[in-house]
Design an enzyme around this catalytic site. Structure first.
Site, PDB file in Angstrom:
ATOM      1  N   LYS A   1       0.970  -1.588  -0.056  1.00 35.55           N
ATOM      2  CA  LYS A   1      -0.126  -0.312   0.115  1.00 35.55           C
ATOM      3  C   LYS A   1       1.206   1.130   0.333  1.00 35.55           C
ATOM      4  CE  LYS A   1      -1.899   1.879   4.200  1.00 35.55           C
ATOM      5  NZ  LYS A   1      -1.672   3.396   3.853  1.00 35.55           N
ATOM      6  N   ASN A   2       1.687   1.420   1.105  1.00 38.12           N
ATOM      7  CA  ASN A   2       2.717   2.278   0.882  1.00 38.12           C
ATOM      8  C   ASN A   2       3.696   2.573  -0.553  1.00 38.12           C
ATOM      9  OD1 ASN A   2       0.848   3.189   2.796  1.00 38.12           O
ATOM     10  ND2 ASN A   2       3.036   2.629   4.754  1.00 38.12           N
TER      11      ASN A   2
ATOM     12  N   CYS B   1      -5.505  13.336  11.909  1.00 38.67           N
ATOM     13  CA  CYS B   1      -6.504  11.953  11.871  1.00 38.67           C
ATOM     14  C   CYS B   1      -6.211  11.121  13.094  1.00 38.67           C
ATOM     15  CB  CYS B   1      -4.942  11.388  10.939  1.00 38.67           C
ATOM     16  SG  CYS B   1      -3.429  10.309  11.632  1.00 38.67           S
TER      17      CYS B   1
ATOM     18  N   ARG C   1      -0.821  15.563  12.529  1.00 36.89           N
ATOM     19  CA  ARG C   1      -0.017  14.968  11.296  1.00 36.89           C
ATOM     20  C   ARG C   1       0.728  16.024  10.422  1.00 36.89           C
ATOM     21  NH1 ARG C   1      -1.689   9.206   9.704  1.00 36.89           N
ATOM     22  NH2 ARG C   1       0.629   8.752   8.439  1.00 36.89           N
TER      23      ARG C   1
ATOM     24  N   ASP D   1       3.730   0.693  11.868  1.00 37.30           N
ATOM     25  CA  ASP D   1       2.937   0.235  11.527  1.00 37.30           C
ATOM     26  C   ASP D   1       2.482  -1.438  11.750  1.00 37.30           C
ATOM     27  OD1 ASP D   1       2.224   3.270   9.794  1.00 37.30           O
ATOM     28  OD2 ASP D   1       2.701   2.251   8.299  1.00 37.30           O
TER      29      ASP D   1
ATOM     30  N   ARG E   1      -8.717  -0.768   4.013  1.00 35.65           N
ATOM     31  CA  ARG E   1      -7.488   0.044   3.303  1.00 35.65           C
ATOM     32  C   ARG E   1      -6.308   0.043   3.248  1.00 35.65           C
ATOM     33  NH1 ARG E   1      -7.365   6.655   6.230  1.00 35.65           N
ATOM     34  NH2 ARG E   1      -5.552   6.444   4.079  1.00 35.65           N
TER      35      ARG E   1
HETATM   36  C1  UD1 Z   1       4.455   7.153   6.397  1.00 36.32           C
HETATM   37  C2  UD1 Z   1       3.369   6.207   6.405  1.00 36.32           C
HETATM   38  C3  UD1 Z   1       2.876   5.319   7.255  1.00 36.32           C
HETATM   39  C4  UD1 Z   1       3.349   5.184   8.330  1.00 36.32           C
HETATM   40  C5  UD1 Z   1       4.537   6.037   8.411  1.00 36.32           C
HETATM   41  C6  UD1 Z   1       5.585   5.926   9.443  1.00 36.32           C
HETATM   42  C7  UD1 Z   1       2.898   5.977   3.756  1.00 36.32           C
HETATM   43  C8  UD1 Z   1       0.977   6.300   2.811  1.00 36.32           C
HETATM   44  N1  UD1 Z   1       2.020   6.372   4.646  1.00 36.32           N
HETATM   45  O1  UD1 Z   1       3.218   8.195   6.749  1.00 36.32           O
HETATM   46  O2  UD1 Z   1       1.891   4.045   7.336  1.00 36.32           O
HETATM   47  O3  UD1 Z   1       2.967   5.053   9.426  1.00 36.32           O
HETATM   48  O4  UD1 Z   1       5.811   6.457   6.850  1.00 36.32           O
HETATM   49  O5  UD1 Z   1       6.748   4.582   8.742  1.00 36.32           O
HETATM   50  O6  UD1 Z   1       3.481   5.686   3.989  1.00 36.32           O
HETATM   51  N2  UD1 Z   1       6.145  14.729  10.645  1.00 36.32           N
HETATM   52  C9  UD1 Z   1       6.173  16.161  10.732  1.00 36.32           C
HETATM   53  N3  UD1 Z   1       5.734  17.256   9.823  1.00 36.32           N
HETATM   54  C10 UD1 Z   1       6.022  16.941   9.100  1.00 36.32           C
HETATM   55  C11 UD1 Z   1       6.188  15.296   8.323  1.00 36.32           C
HETATM   56  C12 UD1 Z   1       6.249  15.100   9.303  1.00 36.32           C
HETATM   57  O7  UD1 Z   1       6.020  16.278  11.952  1.00 36.32           O
HETATM   58  O8  UD1 Z   1       6.022  17.304   7.295  1.00 36.32           O
HETATM   59  C13 UD1 Z   1       5.708  13.846  11.644  1.00 36.32           C
HETATM   60  C14 UD1 Z   1       4.895  13.297  11.554  1.00 36.32           C
HETATM   61  O9  UD1 Z   1       3.908  13.287  12.548  1.00 36.32           O
HETATM   62  C15 UD1 Z   1       5.284  11.966  12.452  1.00 36.32           C
HETATM   63  C16 UD1 Z   1       6.681  11.803  11.338  1.00 36.32           C
HETATM   64  O10 UD1 Z   1       7.295  12.768  11.530  1.00 36.32           O
HETATM   65  O11 UD1 Z   1       5.457  12.090  14.167  1.00 36.32           O
HETATM   66  C17 UD1 Z   1       6.988  10.248  10.565  1.00 36.32           C
HETATM   67  O12 UD1 Z   1       5.464  10.959  10.120  1.00 36.32           O
HETATM   68  P1  UD1 Z   1       6.501  10.540   8.302  1.00 36.32           P
HETATM   69  O13 UD1 Z   1       6.923   9.799   8.266  1.00 36.32           O
HETATM   70  O14 UD1 Z   1       6.015  12.138   7.801  1.00 36.32           O
HETATM   71  O15 UD1 Z   1       4.791   9.903   8.337  1.00 36.32           O
HETATM   72  P2  UD1 Z   1       3.676   9.491   6.548  1.00 36.32           P
HETATM   73  O16 UD1 Z   1       4.819  10.261   5.194  1.00 36.32           O
HETATM   74  O17 UD1 Z   1       2.894  10.792   6.529  1.00 36.32           O
END
Ligand code: UD1
Length: 419
Positions: free
Chosen positions: A22-23, A116, A121, A306, A398
């Site tokens: 999925k990711n 979410c 996030r 995850d 999902r």
């Molecule tokens: C992706 C995955 C999700 C997984 C996560 C962490 C997909 C579609 N989703 O989510 O399943 O759980 O990686 O492995 O691939 N953060 C900030 N600011 C930002 C971006 C992130 O503070 O601009 C923080 C987030 O709140 C979180 C952490 O960084 O605490 C990691 O987030 P991130 O790696 O960005 O996760 P996603 O890409 O949303």
């Protein structure tokens, strides 16, 4: 929302075939916007989130067709650069379309994804990196409008190795005049998969899987690309936990075993008998399982957030105290009260979860509040005495393709009821 009804008590036995990730498919579908041509994607998991990404592509003007696990996108004509609010609401990770639409059309807008079920996030890393690339951002907390004449070369150091921010920066930089370097980027296998796809498309990117990724801009991309999505390591890990909790004996096929090293290490430590083959893993419990002193989630290659809820359900049924610390999301804990309804004994203190293993769970009505938390409830339901009803099945759907069919083939008793 739908529900799953599980009659607990059956050991899992047999073979399961893991779907595409999925990711990985979501950023790859977002990337198909870039080549103004045809992308043929194989091993696509047909999940609710995949259909949201397909709806976004169609809404942008792409032609998309699919059958079985094959998706074909023709992005020749794009006549819209806005990602609709209703689609962003359905799938937070729609934010990665911002980078690809910008690259292709020089402008893009998307409604604010907001928080979410896992807590706040933010997308501040995405937006501040975009500004460093010369992208103009207008952000009124409801809509983000981005526009650019030419992407500027730069070195971007991420404050945290964010998966989504790494993907968005790569996508925005494909046509840069010069190069963009991302330091402290994410190293997840799904990033590598997206880069491999983009490279097949003709992009010039290197360093994926390390701390630094470099994107050298290209003038144009190949008009036809064919790519096979990598296997879903989180789905595979979920089935390993399912087998372990039922004292089962299963073979998990179609996977890249090294993607699961951090989970395998834990499963070995607690006493599971794991054998690793080229594209599969077998798991069997030979001894009584032991608790784990301390386990924490961190970016790849460490233990994935995850899989935190799924391993928690397993540890909750192992005699003794196990401790898990969640380091990635501030509120990945909604499954805990639901697991406790089934008889688990888990307490939380500031994202540290203390799990006091019990030897009996009893089926009840519980509610999935998010995807992986929902999976943990199914895991617990597999051993709970009597009937466990997991509401909120839409969250589970999902991210798990045919979970009911796959589990029933392995000997579980699970039914999906659509509302
Ligand atoms: C992706 C995955 C999700 C997984 C996560 C962490 C997909 C579609 N989703 O989510 O399943 O759980 O990686 O492995 O691939 N953060 C900030 N600011 C930002 C971006 C992130 O503070 O601009 C923080 C987030 O709140 C979180 C952490 O960084 O605490 C990691 O987030 P991130 O790696 O960005 O996760 P996603 O890409 O949303």
């Amino acid at each position: 929302m739908g529900k799953y009804i599980i009659k607990g008590g059956n050991k899992l036995n047999g073979e399961v075939f893991i779907s595409g990730a999925k990711n990985s498919v979501l950023p790859i579908l977002a990337s198909t916007v870039l080549n103004s041509g045809i992308c043929i994607l194989k091993n696509v998991p047909m999940l609710l989130d995949t259909f949201v990404a397909i709806d976004i592509l169609k809404d942008l003007g792409c032609e998309v067709s699919y059958s079985e696990n094959l998706v074909v996108v023709n992005s020749k004509n794009i006549n819209n650069t806005n990602v609709k609010e209703e689609l962003v609401k359905k799938m937070r990770s729609s934010i990665i379309f911002l980078g690809s639409i910008l690259s292709r059309c020089k402008e893009a807008s998307i409604s604010y994804p907001g928080g979410c079920n896992l807590g706040k996030r933010p997308i501040d890393f995405h937006l501040s990196a975009f500004e460093k690339l010369g992208i103009k951002i207008e952000d009124n907390e409801e809509l983000i409008k981005a526009s650019v004449e030419n992407i500027k070369e730069n070195i971007i150091e991420l404050p945290f190795a964010s998966v989504g921010a790494t993907q968005n920066i790569i996508l925005a930089s494909i046509f840069v005049n010069g190069k963009v370097i991302i330091k402290n980027c994410a190293k997840e296998p799904e990033i590598i998969d997206m880069v491999k796809f983009l490279r097949k498309m003709g992009a010039n990117i290197y360093g994926e899987g390390t701390h630094t990724i470099t994107i050298k801009g290209v003038k144009r991309l190949n008009k036809v690309v064919e790519y096979t999505i990598m296997p879903d390591r989180i789905e595979a890990g979920t089935f390993l936990c399912m087998s372990a909790i039922t004292n089962g004996n299963i073979k998990v096929n179609n996977i890249v075993p090294k993607h699961l090293n951090s989970l395998i290490e834990i499963l070995n430590k607690i006493g599971c008998n794991i054998k690793i083959y080229k594209n599969s893993i077998t798991i069997q419990n030979k001894n009584v399982l032991k608790p784990i002193d301390f386990l924490e989630t961190n970016p790849y290659p460490y233990f994935p957030t995850d899989l935190q809820p799924q391993i928690m359900a397993l540890l909750a049924t192992i005699d003794g105290i196990s401790i898990i610390k969640e380091n990635i999301f501030e509120a990945r804990n909604k499954h805990i009260p639901e697991l406790n309804k089934l008889g688990c004994n888990i307490v939380e203190d500031n994202n540290v979860f203390i799990i006091n293993g019990v030897n009996k769970l009893v089926g009840k009505n519980v509610v999935a509040k998010d995807l992986r938390g929902g999976a943990s409830l199914i895991i617990a339901g597999l051993v709970a005495k009597g009937k466990t009803i997991v509401d909120g099945a839409c969250y589970i759907n999902r991210g798990y393709e045919n979970i009911e069919r796959k589990l029933n083939i392995l000997g579980a008793d699970i039914k999906y009821i659509k509302d």
